[in-house]
Design a protein around this motif. Structure first.
Motif, PDB file in Angstrom:
ATOM      1  N   LYS A 134       0.799  -1.170  -0.028  1.00 11.74           N
ATOM      2  CA  LYS A 134       0.114   0.026  -0.044  1.00 11.74           C
ATOM      3  C   LYS A 134       1.058   1.192  -0.076  1.00 11.74           C
ATOM      4  O   LYS A 134       1.796   1.141   0.483  1.00 11.74           O
ATOM      5  CB  LYS A 134      -0.927  -0.028   1.080  1.00 11.74           C
ATOM      6  CG  LYS A 134      -2.279  -0.658   0.948  1.00 11.74           C
ATOM      7  CD  LYS A 134      -3.260  -0.210   2.014  1.00 11.74           C
ATOM      8  CE  LYS A 134      -3.996   1.053   1.856  1.00 11.74           C
ATOM      9  NZ  LYS A 134      -4.931   0.989   0.436  1.00 11.74           N
ATOM     10  N   SER A 145      -6.171  -2.853   8.224  1.00 12.44           N
ATOM     11  CA  SER A 145      -5.811  -2.958   7.087  1.00 12.44           C
ATOM     12  C   SER A 145      -4.278  -3.560   7.394  1.00 12.44           C
ATOM     13  O   SER A 145      -3.419  -3.025   8.540  1.00 12.44           O
ATOM     14  CB  SER A 145      -5.512  -1.574   6.484  1.00 12.44           C
ATOM     15  OG  SER A 145      -4.354  -1.691   5.400  1.00 12.44           O
ATOM     16  N   LEU A 161      -4.468   6.305   6.489  1.00 11.27           N
ATOM     17  CA  LEU A 161      -3.988   5.068   6.620  1.00 11.27           C
ATOM     18  C   LEU A 161      -3.665   4.390   8.056  1.00 11.27           C
ATOM     19  O   LEU A 161      -3.954   3.204   8.371  1.00 11.27           O
ATOM     20  CB  LEU A 161      -3.102   4.739   5.505  1.00 11.27           C
ATOM     21  CG  LEU A 161      -2.480   3.198   5.292  1.00 11.27           C
ATOM     22  CD1 LEU A 161      -3.572   2.414   4.881  1.00 11.27           C
ATOM     23  CD2 LEU A 161      -1.316   3.369   4.382  1.00 11.27           C
ATOM     24  N   HIS A 211      -7.644   6.977  -1.319  1.00  8.13           N
ATOM     25  CA  HIS A 211      -7.897   6.288  -0.252  1.00  8.13           C
ATOM     26  C   HIS A 211      -9.632   5.788  -0.289  1.00  8.13           C
ATOM     27  O   HIS A 211      -9.915   5.164   0.081  1.00  8.13           O
ATOM     28  CB  HIS A 211      -7.611   6.803   0.936  1.00  8.13           C
ATOM     29  CG  HIS A 211      -7.794   6.033   2.141  1.00  8.13           C
ATOM     30  ND1 HIS A 211      -7.236   4.953   2.619  1.00  8.13           N
ATOM     31  CD2 HIS A 211      -8.804   6.274   3.141  1.00  8.13           C
ATOM     32  CE1 HIS A 211      -7.518   4.392   3.578  1.00  8.13           C
ATOM     33  NE2 HIS A 211      -8.672   5.213   4.249  1.00  8.13           N
TER      34      HIS A 211
END
Lengths: 199, 275, 824
Positions: free
Chosen positions: B28, B45, B36, B117
């Protein structure tokens, strides 16, 4: 698996090995024992972890340590110089801008960012600027007064002693005369206060 | 609070970033990290590798680009706010961005990050939609652009292909004399809009984009058409949620959110139209 | 006898230097040699049986030192104690939870009663390793049905949490005169019925909760660093009830604690867990510090009352009877003093500053599948004040009498004190009586009205309406009961608190003349290192900076009851004062000896002991301290050193009061409420430090406003906490508040020499109903007479929408005139 990190914190260069998942706040608190920066939440909201990275207020819990590779970081421990409090520290003390003290370092660092760009903020601007710093003790009133006082101290005495944004150099001293920017601890000053209060 | 372990690499150029992304199935991109990193901390994540593009100079910067502006993907909200000319050209920009996050988040959060995102809660994509933004993308085949309108497939999902990177956005100049407005009511805890509306109204030009209401930020095309057809702001606003599955949570259920959307659309239109 | 003391100075705080430089020592800052890190696995289910826990995978993961479950400690640790069984039911019976006691264990054994109850702990070399391994612990759960609503939990068919608590009832309690009240309401000219929800809150101190346990093999004893408001009480409860070891085997230390608001009073599972685990690890320290989301599931919540009120009044707005039934949610298991909060601290306050002649309150404390509930800033008094102040406004609404006038007509007059409420609300079941010792309510009300410009309000209303806003103004005239508490009243033979509530202070003056005060309070933001030093400095006539205040370490210090209940000034400060008096007495005797004078001829003033009428014949306290230390020439029978300890047991609680007024604007379309002005006039007696008092009021107001407008813990029916983080629980921010306007009246407390009452909770107690009353006032043109908290945009919008759909009746609810005119 660790990686090398070169970082300047409060004017001191460090080279460390860190895991990629290490957050900047953990690096500061645990690897560098600078525990003045605090952790108050896990959703990047409370701002207790705020530090300056290259002059900008940043939530150190929402930054990987490795993202700060090559950066210059200023924490609360780097605000006072040579025994002289930064105007913000003086303002918070003067105006009772803290009770438990837990949110205070982050609050001061955010205020430092604000004052570096807006040396004479209105109360609304101050309140807007600290929306990302939660305090549960003070109701914010004296925090606003403290930041206002810091702006006044700075305006009375000269330039804001804002930490570096380019890495490596010592902080410029807080300019201003002794009255405007009291060094701490100031026993004489408090003795005077006591005399007035206890008669 | 503690993310799962991952590898980390820093890219110094877009090409290097693309190469690093291609080397891993599960990499990512991280730019400002303001969306994030919270996901990583809750382990919602768990990528194997993070590719940090935060140091790529060519992704920074705001510049004129013909009859519009090119905004590099690494442009922070703060940089947008500090750009006097840009804010003067698009008045709603300052209002909308001042609503985003807080001072610290605005220092780090990036335009490219918000777009790539694709968190449905974010405000900035709605602003981009109202400004007819185009997403600038670089991949192995070079640079392409695609309208922001249609770029989102759904929550956290975009039309970005594997091995592609958002490098910026481009927003065209507003039609002469167009008025703009941002009107929003936020959820107190998160600061995200319960209903946030970006409006641009000019001669024969209407854009109304809504954040926080639907599954994704959307252009309220029914509102736009009504207005273009001569309806007043209130009548047009009645179409605010047409065709949308209105979101519902403990802060605003679908009924309230729909009502709120209509109010915000009307208010944004009135301000954009009235000046 | 009251001693006149000047208003305290606005002295800068002595503790600030370490906090403003980042040198504070908070729990999570502490690093000990060999320290390990604990991560607790918590239940994802609100109600479930634990069929089995497989820790084998976790135990082999990198860095893991140990993995424990409740079974491992079952025989070493008793369940936690409940130290307030809510005695004192009227009628002479001991009420409370004697037979229905269900408290947590360090880790749950067979079942869990709320989402977040801890079931296993992973201990590793680093926090990362502990968190990683925690995910590998495998629990075999058998989910069970859940109930989360305090009232519904008592209904037939509700899932039963505990076998010993039929209908999930933990405690039933009542106070007042049921028959007199029933009769008064039946006969009343006007009767109002209302259901009020005082919603569950999550206190959110920014420093979460944590502990480090370290067992010492040399002494087979424990040291526990803990974010606690009550280290001595924790030592007592853990040693006597949980570990079963002598008291000296446990040392509790509270380092700097970053706020608490009540949540850090209690005896928590983790306090025992980290100490026990350290012993199992052979003495390696074990640190646990919760994340914020964990705090929401592991640390107490506040409030959560569902209340039905019936108010009887005359048409002139005089309340003749108040009947209250409250379902108080206590959570899945009892927290340390949970039952005391909705009983003693709530029911007994249900006449407030008023002369209501008949009150009856019934409380049912219930178990539900939610986090345990206990004291949160105000602890029962906010809930009582909310009932009263909403009741007063409902009476105003129903009768058409202006809300200000309703207060005036119901106030206890200034000559009513000392006041023992006529239905014996302040009498505990063993006959000990408290009295509201003082009060003068109208001046505070008048001052607040003047500050806010009450008389001009109609003009402002019209102007706001032009901007699309409803303007509202709301009152809260409150009293508070704090400075807790006389031991014979509150204790186990009285209200049921499990011990006493006096306070201790030890003063030692070193031969250098420097003073050390060891106080039994536990400052966590209240500034005791300054205020207590001020008391001692003023009393001894020494500089404030020569007085060092120590607190929060049980080793070698007198027992202290800690800081909560706004007790530190009135009880702790008086302990310090009393110790000072003892020092002065000894100083006079020693100085007399040194001056060859008679002790009866001595007085203490200006920092020394001197012969009355001969001010040049004086020995300073420093000279006396030196003489006392070296002991070369002491009077016969006198021990060396200036070292005096005082234990002070308050003769009564204290009774702050005041008037708060909130002004709000409501967006007519969206329902968003903005607080535009806030006025507070408080009477907290004498003040030791003006700055600190104002700060406490500011902070208290912010939390009370938070409850009214923004905060609320929300569970779904399955017991999942939907407001599981700060993303969904709105901790108030700076930009949401106007500048708060404070003023005061000063009625020194007559029951202590300092004349202090306490202020920590008053702001919270007063503010919530002031804001709610303001919003209801704003909405009154629509005929709305009540909306439950929090007054979020959605809630207000819905109330407006429903009212408009019903024709927006004016059924006695037209905007009240600010002039006090009665409208029909």
């Amino acid at each position: 698996m660790t990686q090398n990190l070169a970082i300047n914190v409060n004017g001191v260069a460090h080279s460390l090995e860190v895991e990629p998942r290490r957050l900047l706040v953990q690096l500061l608190r645990e690897d560098l024992s600078l525990t003045g920066t605090h952790i108050g939440c896990d959703t990047s909201q409370c701002g207790a972890c705020t530090v300056l990275v290259d002059g900008d207020a940043v939530k150190s819990c929402t930054m990987l340590a490795l993202q700060a590779d090559g950066a210059a970081v200023t924490t609360i421990e780097g605000m006072a110089k040579d025994g002289e409090l930064h105007p913000l520290q003086a303002g918070f003390w003067e105006k009772h801008g803290l009770q438990c003290g837990f949110c205070t370092p982050g609050m001061i660092m955010t205020a430092a960012d604000l004052l570096s760009r807006n040396p004479d903020p209105s109360d609304d601007e101050i309140r807007h600027a600290i929306e990302g710093n939660f305090c549960r003790c003070t109701g914010y009133q004296n925090i606003v007064a403290a930041i206002r006082e810091a702006a006044r101290i700075t305006a009375a005495g000269g330039s804001v002693a804002l930490p570096i944004d380019d890495g490596g150099d010592a902080l410029p001293p807080a300019t201003g005369d002794a009255e405007a920017a009291p060094a701490g601890p100031v026993a004489e000053e408090r003795g005077e206060d006591l005399t007035e209060s206890t008669r | 609070m503690i993310p799962a372990a991952f590898d980390y690499v820093r890219a110094s150029s877009v090409d290097e970033a693309l190469r690093l992304l291609n080397e891993s199935d599960d990499a990512k991109v991280i730019a400002g990290g303001q969306s994030l990193i919270p996901l990583l901390k809750f382990r919602l994540s768990s990528p194997s590798t993070l590719v940090d593009i935060g140091g790529i100079r060519e992704l920074a910067g705001i510049s004129r680009d013909g009859d519009g502006w090119r905004i590099g993907g690494l442009t922070t909200y703060r940089a947008l706010l500090d750009h006097a000319e840009l804010c003067a050209a698009y008045p709603l920009l300052g209002d909308a961005i001042n609503d985003i996050g807080d001072l610290q988040v605005r220092n780090k959060g990036t335009v490219g990050g918000a777009i790539a995102h694709a968190d449905p809660a974010l405000d900035f994509p709605a602003v981009g939609l109202a400004l007819d933004a185009e997403v600038l993308i670089r991949g192995a085949d070079g640079e392409r652009s695609t309208p922001l309108d249609g770029f989102f497939d759904g929550a956290f999902s975009t039309g970005l292909g594997a091995g592609e990177l958002v490098v910026g956005i481009r927003i065209p100049d507003l039609p002469a004399g167009a008025g703009t407005a941002w009107s929003s009511l936020s959820q107190a805890a998160s600061g995200y809009s319960l209903a946030g509306v970006a409006a641009v109204v000019g001669d024969g030009h209407v854009r109304v984009a809504v954040a926080g209401v639907g599954e994704m930020p959307y252009r309220a095309t029914a509102v736009e058409e009504a207005l273009a057809g001569g309806a007043d702001a209130a009548t047009a606003a009645a179409h605010a949620t047409e065709g949308q599955a209105v979101a519902s949570d403990i802060h605003a259920d679908a009924e309230y959110r729909s009502a709120l959307a209509e109010i915000q659309v009307r208010r944004a239109l009135e301000r954009a139209m009235g000046g | 006898m009251a001693v006149t003391t000047p208003h305290g100075a606005s002295l800068k705080r002595k503790e600030d230097p370490r906090f403003i430089t980042g040198a504070g020592n908070f729990l999570d800052d502490i690093k000990l040699s060999g320290m390990t890190y604990a991560s607790i696995l918590r239940s994802p289910y609100a109600h479930a049986r634990i069929r089995g826990i497989d820790t084998s995978a976790a135990a082999t993961m990198p860095g893991v030192v140990a993995v424990f479950t409740g079974r491992d400690m079952e025989n070493d640790l008793n369940p936690l104690p409940c130290a307030w069984a809510a005695g004192g039911a009227s009628g002479g019976e001991v009420g409370g939870v004697t037979n229905n006691l269900n408290t947590p264990r360090a880790l749950a054994l067979d079942d869990v009663k709320w989402t977040g109850e801890g079931v296993a702990v992973v201990i590793a070399e680093t926090l990362e390793q502990a968190v990683d391994a925690r995910e590998a612990v495998d629990v075999d759960w058998e989910p069970l049905p859940t109930v989360v609503d305090a009232e519904k939990a008592t209904e037939e068919g509700a899932p039963q949490l505990h076998e010993n608590a039929p209908n999930n009832v933990a405690v039933t309690w009542s106070v007042g005169d049921p028959d007199g009240t029933a009769s008064a309401i039946d006969r009343a000219e006007v009767v109002i019925r209302q259901r009020l929800v005082n919603q569950r809150l999550i206190p959110n101190p920014i420093d979460a909760r944590g502990a480090i346990g370290r067992w010492d093999p040399g002494g087979d004893d424990y040291t526990i660093w803990m974010t606690s408001q009550t280290p001595h009480i924790m030592r007592l409860l853990l040693s006597a009830f949980v570990f079963g070891v002598p008291e000296h085997k446990i040392r509790c230390i509270s380092p700097d604690v970053g706020g608490a608001f009540g949540t850090k009073i209690f005896c928590y599972p983790e306090w025992a867990l980290v100490a026990w685990a350290s012993k199992r690890l052979g003495g390696r320290p074990v640190k646990w510090y919760e994340t914020r989301s964990e705090n929401y599931q592991a640390t107490t919540h506040g409030r959560d009352h569902i209340t039905h009120i019936e108010v009887g009044a005359t048409k002139a707005g005089e309340v003749t009877g108040l009947r209250v039934k409250t379902y108080a949610n206590l959570g899945g298991r009892l927290s340390t003093i949970g039952p005391g909060i909705p009983t003693t601290l709530y029911g007994r306050l249900l006449s407030g500053p008023y002369k209501i002649p008949n009150v009856f309150c019934e409380v049912v404390g219930t178990y539900t599948n939610t986090v345990f509930v206990d004291a949160y800033r105000g602890a029962g008094r906010p809930e009582a004040t909310y009932v009263l102040e909403r009741a007063m406004d409902l009476v105003a609404d129903e009768t058409g009498v202006d809300p200000v006038e309703v207060r005036r007509r119901n106030f206890l007059p200034p000559d009513a004190f000392p006041h023992k409420n006529v239905s014996g609300l302040y009498r505990s079941w063993n006959g000990v009586e408290l009295a509201i010792d003082s009060g003068n309510y109208e001046p505070a009300l008048d001052r607040a009205l003047e500050m806010v410009g009450y008389a001009d309000f109609d003009t402002k209303r019209r102007e706001a309406a032009d901007r699309g806003r409803y303007l509202g103004i709301g009152l809260s005239t409150y009293i508070e009961m704090c400075g807790v508490a006389p031991s014979k009243w509150i204790g186990v033979v009285g209200e049921g608190w499990g011990a006493a509530m006096w306070e201790s202070a030890n003063i030692r003056i070193h031969l250098t003349g420097k003073v050390v005060l060891t106080i039994g309070t536990a400052s966590h933001g209240q500034g005791h290192e300054t205020t207590m030093a001020q008391i001692v400095a003023e009393g001894l006539g020494v500089p404030v900076e020569d007085v060092l205040v120590e607190h929060s370490d049980t080793s070698g210090t007198p027992f202290g009851y800690g800081t909560y209940g706004s007790r530190s000034a009135a009880v702790g400060g008086m302990a310090a004062y009393t110790a000072v008096e003892k020092i002065k007495e000894k100083a006079k005797r020693l100085a007399a000896h040194m001056l060859e004078a008679s002790p009866e001829d001595m007085e203490y003033a200006d920092g020394g002991a001197r012969v009355k009428g001969s001010p040049d014949k004086v020995k300073t306290i420093a000279e006396v301290a030196l003489a006392a230390h070296v002991g070369y020439d002491l009077p016969a029978g006198m021990e060396p050193y200036l070292d005096e300890t005082a234990y002070y047991d308050a003769p009564d609680c204290t009774w702050p009061f005041g008037t708060h007024i909130a002004v709000v604007e409501v967006d007519k379309e969206t329902g968003k409420v903005d607080l535009v002005r806030y006025v507070a006039v408080d009477d907290v007696g004498n003040k030791i430090n003006q700055l600190i008092v104002a700060g406490q009021i500011h902070g208290g107001i912010a939390q009370g406003v938070g409850q009214a407008l923004w905060e609320g813990a929300v569970y779904d029916d399955d017991g999942q906490l939907l407001s599981g983080s700060m993303m969904d629980y709105a901790v108030p921010r700076a930009s949401w508040f106007p500048e708060l306007e404070l003023d005061e009246t000063v009625t020194p407390s007559p029951i202590n020499a300092l004349g202090v009452k306490g202020v920590g909770e008053a702001g919270t107690i007063a503010s919530t109903p002031a804001v709610v009353n303001a919003v209801v006032d704003a909405l009154s043109p629509l005929g709305i007479r009540h909306v439950d908290m929090p007054l979020t945009p959605q809630r207000v919008w819905r109330a407006m929408r429903d009212a408009r759909a019903n024709g927006g009746s004016t059924n006695g609810s037209a905007n009240r005139s600010s002039s006090g005119e009665v409208r029909s």
